[in-house]
Scaffold this active site. Structure first.
Site: not given
Ligand code: IMP
Length: 185
Positions: A7, A9, A65-66, A141
């Site tokens: 990641t 992050n 991925d979220s 986010g």
């Molecule tokens: P990632 O795949 O975890 O990097 O998430 C992709 C995007 O989803 C991030 O850039 C956020 O905009 C949003 N996101 C994912 N998880 C959260 C959360 O727990 N709170 C708020 N936004 C989230």
């Protein structure tokens, strides 16, 4: 044993480490870019990312991925959450929801884990609603516009509480269950 958390992050590495403390697994941070394929399905993004990492010779790792899936926007921003956050941001989502009665939404987190030649892919969900305006200064986010209890946004609750109900927290619980079932931890 050690698992690499792939990641950009570092906050995610700490979150995984906290959940796996006591289970004999140590997390290490690895920044290794991989293609996040264009797909409307988080699991497909994760499977393709895992294929690419395994082809590059990387083993024993976690990727995730979220995204935020809004019911009345037919799942938008979903897999495009990071892009939507960077471009229209929370004000843009609130504008799209202006006058919309159905405020239902969910965060989803898909985790892929390659461990000792096994592939485990799980998805955790956290249902809630989109608020009428931004509230709170914590989190990141979409946290200021999402509430899981209809009272406080994710940006207004302590991180420990968020982790215990969140999509990533739920996905981690599912991952640990699967690992226990396979005798890996
Ligand atoms: P990632 O795949 O975890 O990097 O998430 C992709 C995007 O989803 C991030 O850039 C956020 O905009 C949003 N996101 C994912 N998880 C959260 C959360 O727990 N709170 C708020 N936004 C989230």
């Amino acid at each position: 044993m050690k698992l690499k958390v792939i990641t950009s992050n570092p906050g995610k590495v700490a979150e995984y480490q906290k959940s796996f403390d006591g289970l004999g697994i140590e997390m290490e941070h690895l920044k290794h870019p991989y293609d996040e394929v264009q797909s409307s399905d988080l699991e497909e993004v994760v499977h393709k990312g895992m294929d690419e990492l395994i082809s590059a010779g990387i083993r024993n790792f976690i990727v995730d991925d979220s995204g935020l899936f809004v019911d009345s926007l037919k799942g938008f921003p979903g897999v495009w959450s990071a892009y939507a956050q960077k471009t229209i941001g929370n004000p843009g989502i609130l504008k799209l929801m202006d006058g919309v009665q159905d405020r239902g939404a969910e965060f989803r987190c898909c985790i892929g884990c390659d461990i000792e030649g096994e592939r485990i892919v799980v998805t955790g969900v956290c249902r809630g609603t989109i608020t009428e305006s931004e509230s709170g200064h914590g989190g990141f986010g979409f946290d200021p516009i999402f509430t899981h209890d209809g009272e406080r946004t994710f940006a207004e609750i302590p991180l420990d509480e968020k982790n215990s109900v969140s999509h990533r927290g739920n996905a981690i619980k599912l991952l640990i269950e699967e690992m226990k079932g396979k005798g890996l931890v």
